[in-house]
Design a protein around this motif. Structure first.
Motif, mmCIF file in Angstrom:
data_model
loop_
_atom_site.group_PDB
_atom_site.id
_atom_site.type_symbol
_atom_site.label_atom_id
_atom_site.label_comp_id
_atom_site.label_asym_id
_atom_site.label_seq_id
_atom_site.Cartn_x
_atom_site.Cartn_y
_atom_site.Cartn_z
ATOM 1 N N ILE A 23 0.858 -1.200 0.000
ATOM 2 C CA ILE A 23 0.000 0.000 0.000
ATOM 3 C C ILE A 23 0.885 1.239 0.000
ATOM 4 O O ILE A 23 1.776 1.375 0.842
ATOM 5 N N THR A 24 0.659 2.139 -0.966
ATOM 6 C CA THR A 24 1.411 3.393 -0.994
ATOM 7 C C THR A 24 0.666 4.507 -0.285
ATOM 8 O O THR A 24 1.238 5.227 0.517
ATOM 9 N N ALA A 25 -0.622 4.646 -0.597
ATOM 10 C CA ALA A 25 -1.411 5.721 -0.007
ATOM 11 C C ALA A 25 -2.875 5.319 0.047
ATOM 12 O O ALA A 25 -3.317 4.419 -0.671
ATOM 13 N N ILE A 26 -3.607 6.022 0.906
ATOM 14 C CA ILE A 26 -5.043 5.792 1.046
ATOM 15 C C ILE A 26 -5.725 7.156 1.016
ATOM 16 O O ILE A 26 -5.360 8.053 1.776
ATOM 17 N N LYS A 27 -6.695 7.291 0.139
ATOM 18 C CA LYS A 27 -7.414 8.552 -0.028
ATOM 19 C C LYS A 27 -8.829 8.411 0.517
ATOM 20 O O LYS A 27 -9.517 7.440 0.205
ATOM 21 N N GLY A 28 -9.245 9.356 1.328
ATOM 22 C CA GLY A 28 -10.588 9.341 1.883
ATOM 23 C C GLY A 28 -11.611 9.857 0.889
ATOM 24 O O GLY A 28 -11.392 10.870 0.233
ATOM 25 N N THR A 37 -1.862 1.020 -4.557
ATOM 26 C CA THR A 37 -0.833 0.014 -4.285
ATOM 27 C C THR A 37 0.402 0.239 -5.162
ATOM 28 O O THR A 37 0.359 0.995 -6.129
ATOM 29 N N THR A 38 1.473 -0.460 -4.816
ATOM 30 C CA THR A 38 2.721 -0.351 -5.574
ATOM 31 C C THR A 38 2.586 -0.930 -6.972
ATOM 32 O O THR A 38 3.356 -0.595 -7.858
ATOM 33 N N SER A 39 1.607 -1.804 -7.181
ATOM 34 C CA SER A 39 1.395 -2.395 -8.507
ATOM 35 C C SER A 39 0.398 -1.584 -9.336
ATOM 36 O O SER A 39 -0.174 -2.095 -10.291
ATOM 37 N N ASP A 40 0.182 -0.325 -8.959
ATOM 38 C CA ASP A 40 -0.712 0.610 -9.665
ATOM 39 C C ASP A 40 -2.171 0.172 -9.677
ATOM 40 O O ASP A 40 -2.937 0.608 -10.532
ATOM 41 N N LYS A 41 -2.563 -0.654 -8.745
ATOM 42 C CA LYS A 41 -3.966 -1.032 -8.616
ATOM 43 C C LYS A 41 -4.629 -0.123 -7.590
ATOM 44 O O LYS A 41 -3.978 0.356 -6.660
ATOM 45 N N LYS A 42 -5.928 0.089 -7.773
ATOM 46 C CA LYS A 42 -6.705 0.889 -6.834
ATOM 47 C C LYS A 42 -7.887 0.056 -6.363
ATOM 48 O O LYS A 42 -8.498 -0.657 -7.155
ATOM 49 N N TYR A 43 -8.172 0.155 -5.088
ATOM 50 C CA TYR A 43 -9.297 -0.563 -4.516
ATOM 51 C C TYR A 43 -10.177 0.427 -3.756
ATOM 52 O O TYR A 43 -9.668 1.280 -3.027
#
Length: 108
Positions: A23-28, A37-43
Motif C-alpha cells: 500500500i502506498t497511499a489511502i485517499k478518503g 498500491t505499488t502495482s498501480d492497482k486501486k481498490y
C-alpha cells in the motif's frame, strides 16, 4: 495475529488480500477509501479514514484530512508534498510537524 503483515478488504463483491507493504497511499472519499498500491492497482473499500487509521500498523501516517501514506513507500518529501510512486500528495500544515519528527527519526 499481533504482527500481521496483511489484511483482507471487501471490494467488488469479493475479498482481496492486501499486504501492508504494497500500500502506498489511502485517499478518503467520505465513507469510502481508495487504496493505492505499488502495482498501480486501486481498490475502493467501505470504511472511513478515521476508522481505518486505527487498525493500520505504525508505518502508516495521516498527512492530510483526506490522505494516509505508508512511510516505507515514500520516495521523496519536499516543500509540502510527498511523492509516493506516481502520486504527489499535499501535506497539511496540521500534520507537517508530526511528519517531520517521524522522518527525522528515520534519517541516517
Amino acid at each position: 495475529m499481533k504482527n500481521k503483515t496483511f489484511a483482507f478488504i471487501k471490494t467488488d463483491k469479493k475479498f482481496v488480500k492486501l499486504f501492508f507493504d504494497d500500500i502506498t497511499a489511502i485517499k478518503g472519499l467520505g465513507n469510502y477509501v481508495e487504496i493505492y498500491t505499488t502495482s498501480d492497482k486501486k481498490y475502493i473499500y467501505y470504511k472511513t479514514l478515521k476508522d481505518l487509521i486505527e487498525s493500520l500498523p505504525d508505518e502508516f501516517m495521516r498527512i492530510h484530512n483526506s490522505y494516509i501514506v505508508n512511510l516505507t513507500n515514500i520516495h521523496s518529501f519536499e516543500d509540502n508534498h510527498i511523492i509516493c510512486k506516481d502520486l504527489k500528495l499535499t501535506v497539511a500544515k496540521s500534520y507537517r510537524e508530526c511528519l517531520m519528527n517521524t522522518l527525522q527519526k528515520m534519517m541516517l
